[in-house]
Design an enzyme around this catalytic site. Structure first.
Site, PDB file in Angstrom:
ATOM      1  N   SER A   1       0.973  -1.215  -0.035  1.00 55.42           N
ATOM      2  CA  SER A   1      -0.230   0.046   0.069  1.00 55.42           C
ATOM      3  C   SER A   1       0.869   1.236   0.001  1.00 55.42           C
ATOM      4  CB  SER A   1      -0.908  -0.173   1.304  1.00 55.42           C
ATOM      5  OG  SER A   1      -1.267   1.159   1.420  1.00 55.42           O
TER       6      SER A   1
ATOM      7  N   LYS B   1       1.980  -4.110   6.678  1.00 57.14           N
ATOM      8  CA  LYS B   1       2.390  -4.036   5.376  1.00 57.14           C
ATOM      9  C   LYS B   1       3.838  -3.522   5.226  1.00 57.14           C
ATOM     10  CE  LYS B   1      -1.673  -4.701   3.192  1.00 57.14           C
ATOM     11  NZ  LYS B   1      -1.729  -5.985   2.847  1.00 57.14           N
TER      12      LYS B   1
ATOM     13  N   TYR C   1      -2.148  -1.472  10.735  1.00 59.96           N
ATOM     14  CA  TYR C   1      -2.274  -1.823   9.346  1.00 59.96           C
ATOM     15  C   TYR C   1      -1.194  -1.497   8.384  1.00 59.96           C
ATOM     16  CZ  TYR C   1      -3.740  -1.829   4.541  1.00 59.96           C
ATOM     17  OH  TYR C   1      -3.912  -2.054   3.249  1.00 59.96           O
TER      18      TYR C   1
HETATM   19  P1  NAD Z   1     -10.903  -7.421   1.040  1.00 58.24           P
HETATM   20  O1  NAD Z   1     -11.337  -7.331   2.252  1.00 58.24           O
HETATM   21  O2  NAD Z   1     -12.281  -7.068  -0.189  1.00 58.24           O
HETATM   22  O3  NAD Z   1     -10.196  -8.666   0.675  1.00 58.24           O
HETATM   23  C1  NAD Z   1      -9.311  -9.531   1.363  1.00 58.24           C
HETATM   24  C2  NAD Z   1      -9.829 -10.910   1.315  1.00 58.24           C
HETATM   25  O4  NAD Z   1      -9.120 -11.488   2.190  1.00 58.24           O
HETATM   26  C3  NAD Z   1     -11.377 -11.023   1.863  1.00 58.24           C
HETATM   27  O5  NAD Z   1     -11.851 -11.984   1.000  1.00 58.24           O
HETATM   28  C4  NAD Z   1     -11.072 -11.914   3.291  1.00 58.24           C
HETATM   29  O6  NAD Z   1     -12.217 -12.609   3.436  1.00 58.24           O
HETATM   30  C5  NAD Z   1      -9.783 -12.686   2.953  1.00 58.24           C
HETATM   31  N1  NAD Z   1      -8.918 -12.686   4.205  1.00 58.24           N
HETATM   32  C6  NAD Z   1      -8.752 -12.139   5.256  1.00 58.24           C
HETATM   33  N2  NAD Z   1      -8.042 -12.607   6.136  1.00 58.24           N
HETATM   34  C7  NAD Z   1      -7.955 -13.978   5.869  1.00 58.24           C
HETATM   35  C8  NAD Z   1      -7.136 -15.207   6.219  1.00 58.24           C
HETATM   36  N3  NAD Z   1      -6.745 -15.218   7.461  1.00 58.24           N
HETATM   37  N4  NAD Z   1      -7.273 -16.148   5.632  1.00 58.24           N
HETATM   38  C9  NAD Z   1      -7.845 -16.371   4.261  1.00 58.24           C
HETATM   39  N5  NAD Z   1      -8.482 -15.170   3.869  1.00 58.24           N
HETATM   40  C10 NAD Z   1      -8.493 -14.223   4.343  1.00 58.24           C
HETATM   41  O7  NAD Z   1      -9.904  -6.359   0.609  1.00 58.24           O
HETATM   42  P2  NAD Z   1      -9.238  -5.754  -0.890  1.00 58.24           P
HETATM   43  O8  NAD Z   1      -9.709  -4.354  -0.759  1.00 58.24           O
HETATM   44  O9  NAD Z   1      -9.599  -6.646  -1.737  1.00 58.24           O
HETATM   45  O10 NAD Z   1      -7.816  -5.701  -0.429  1.00 58.24           O
HETATM   46  C11 NAD Z   1      -6.917  -6.913  -1.068  1.00 58.24           C
HETATM   47  C12 NAD Z   1      -5.300  -6.646  -0.329  1.00 58.24           C
HETATM   48  O11 NAD Z   1      -4.980  -5.244  -0.848  1.00 58.24           O
HETATM   49  C13 NAD Z   1      -5.428  -6.626   1.290  1.00 58.24           C
HETATM   50  O12 NAD Z   1      -4.092  -7.152   1.544  1.00 58.24           O
HETATM   51  C14 NAD Z   1      -5.142  -4.748   1.475  1.00 58.24           C
HETATM   52  O13 NAD Z   1      -4.546  -4.503   2.656  1.00 58.24           O
HETATM   53  C15 NAD Z   1      -4.569  -4.464   0.246  1.00 58.24           C
HETATM   54  N6  NAD Z   1      -4.887  -3.122  -0.208  1.00 58.24           N
HETATM   55  C16 NAD Z   1      -6.141  -2.581  -0.103  1.00 58.24           C
HETATM   56  C17 NAD Z   1      -6.234  -1.210  -0.571  1.00 58.24           C
HETATM   57  C18 NAD Z   1      -7.823  -0.955  -0.831  1.00 58.24           C
HETATM   58  O14 NAD Z   1      -7.956   0.256  -0.851  1.00 58.24           O
HETATM   59  N7  NAD Z   1      -8.661  -1.832  -0.968  1.00 58.24           N
HETATM   60  C19 NAD Z   1      -5.264  -0.582  -0.756  1.00 58.24           C
HETATM   61  C20 NAD Z   1      -4.061  -0.816  -0.543  1.00 58.24           C
HETATM   62  C21 NAD Z   1      -3.843  -2.487  -0.292  1.00 58.24           C
END
Ligand code: NAD
Ligand code: UDP
Length: 350
Positions: A127, A156, A152
């Site tokens: 991120s 990362k 958080y």
């Molecule tokens: P999201 O919550 O929609 O997807 C994350 C998925 O991981 C979910 O389906 C959840 O059920 C699953 N999960 C969580 N813990 C788990 C575990 N212990 N075992 C198995 N599955 C697990 O989030 P997203 O927006 O799709 O983000 C995906 C990744 O991108 C994350 O790592 C997040 O930190 C990173 N990210 C997201 C953003 C954003 O703005 N959406 C920005 C920067 C980074």
């Protein structure tokens, strides 16, 4: 020709489901591992329906080593895209153990299982938050990771450092760290999108829920930042562009070491600009009030996206109007997310 098999952790979530769709469209085989804590199996059903291709879904936890070992023994995985994790900044302040356990502990368990299975190719969801509050904009990959202000962000940063150390220790590892800016938007069919549980933390899902009548009005956090209109500026990018960035990153996994890329557009937009654009495209009013600044928010940041363009051949191609009209189509067709679905054929979905 059959392409290789990719393990997508967290593939039932927002970015993971869009990326799984694109991988299937590109001819990859996809295995999704997700514990469904914030994901939806309905999203995966729709991915299969849209692409006309099956994927393998395994309900399991990335911290469960036995589950990972079994997965790697049953599937000939070529590379892993690791999305699974917890992502709510505010929640992480109150639940640091849960965040370090899932984000850091889960990544360690995954890497150990990969190593044991002889799989050394990994793309990790990082991120823009790792640049920290003092980095000048635009953010460039050559800048050091900064101090992070919440568990958080720290998780990362710690995973990034761990993966760097890992690739230094053994040249078989090839790792890409993708630093996302602000992903928004949805698949253009309107059948796949972001479905936050409870009150949305992020701006665009919140605005979309106001537009569809689920919430009365938006709180704009802060009107006195040193920006053009006083509201915060972010680099919003389309989730389909982000998904394409992951497919491009897989191509980089032939090189040893750790490679880091920003995935953003390079353009900053303010909260009020996003509200105005949403009103224009949805033709719905978005009532809002100014509220105090949200703790931890930075005034303005955006990406320098040139490295991804030069080395991955990746460029965000979709503009603001695409991002918002796709968000709005998804929200209109699925006012309650994956829990309900209006018959999309009568609404002109492609
Ligand atoms: P999201 O919550 O929609 O997807 C994350 C998925 O991981 C979910 O389906 C959840 O059920 C699953 N999960 C969580 N813990 C788990 C575990 N212990 N075992 C198995 N599955 C697990 O989030 P997203 O927006 O799709 O983000 C995906 C990744 O991108 C994350 O790592 C997040 O930190 C990173 N990210 C997201 C953003 C954003 O703005 N959406 C920005 C920067 C980074
Ligand atoms: N924001 C807002 N009201 C909301 C949610 C977000 O004014 O209900 C603002 C927030 O202060 C930030 C911007 O919108 O300036 C983007 O916030 P988001 O949580 O979507 O992304 P991030 O904080 O990760 O950049």
């Amino acid at each position: 020709m059959q392409k290789s098999k990719i393990l997508v952790t967290g593939g039932a979530g927002y970015i993971g489901s869009h990326t799984s769709l694109m991988l299937l469209e590109e001819g990859y085989e996809v295995v999704v591992l997700d514990n469904l804590i914030n994901g939806s199996q309905e999203a995966l059903r729709r991915v299969e329906h849209i692409t006309g291709r099956p994927l393998t879904f395994i309900k399991g936890d990335i911290r469960d080593r036995a589950c990972l070992d079994q997965l790697f023994s049953e599937h000939d995985i070529d590379a892993v895209i690791h999305f699974a994790g917890l992502k709510a900044v505010g929640e992480s302040v109150g639940q640091p153990l849960a965040y370090y356990d899932t984000n850091l502990g889960g990544s360690l368990a995954l890497c150990r299982a990969m190593q044991a299975a002889g799989v050394f190719r990994l793309v990790f969801s990082s991120s823009a938050t790792v640049y920290g509050p003092d980095a000048p904009v635009p953010y460039h990959e050559s800048m050091p990771r900064g101090g992070t202000s919440n568990p958080y962000g720290t998780s990362k940063s710690m995973v990034e450092k761990t993966l760097e150390d890992l690739s230094h220790s053994d040249e078989r590892w090839s790792i890409v760290l993708l630093r996302y800016f602000n992903p928004i938007g949805a698949h253009p069919s309107g059948r796949l999108g972001e479905d936050p549980q409870g009150v949305p933390n992020n701006l665009l899902p919140y605005i979309a829920q106001v537009a569809v009548g689920r919430r009365p009005s938006l709180k704009v956090f802060g009107d006195d930042y040193a920006t053009e209109d006083g509201t915060c500026v972010r680099d919003y990018l389309h989730v389909m562009d982000l998904a394409e960035g992951h497919v491009s990153a897989l191509g980089r996994l032939s090189l040893p070491g750790t490679h880091v890329y920003n995935l953003g557009t390079g353009q900053g937009l303010s909260v009020l600009q996003m509200v105005e654009a949403f009103e224009r495209i949805s033709e719905r009013p978005i009532p809002y009030q100014f509220a105090p600044r949200r703790e931890g928010d930075l005034a303005a940041f955006w990406a320098d996206p040139h490295k991804a363009q030069q080395e991955l051949g990746w460029l965000a191609r979709r503009g603001l109007d695409d991002m918002i009209s796709d968000t709005w189509r998804w929200q209109r067709q699925n006012p309650h997310g994956y829990r309900t679905e209006i018959n999309t054929t009568s609404h002109g979905a492609s």
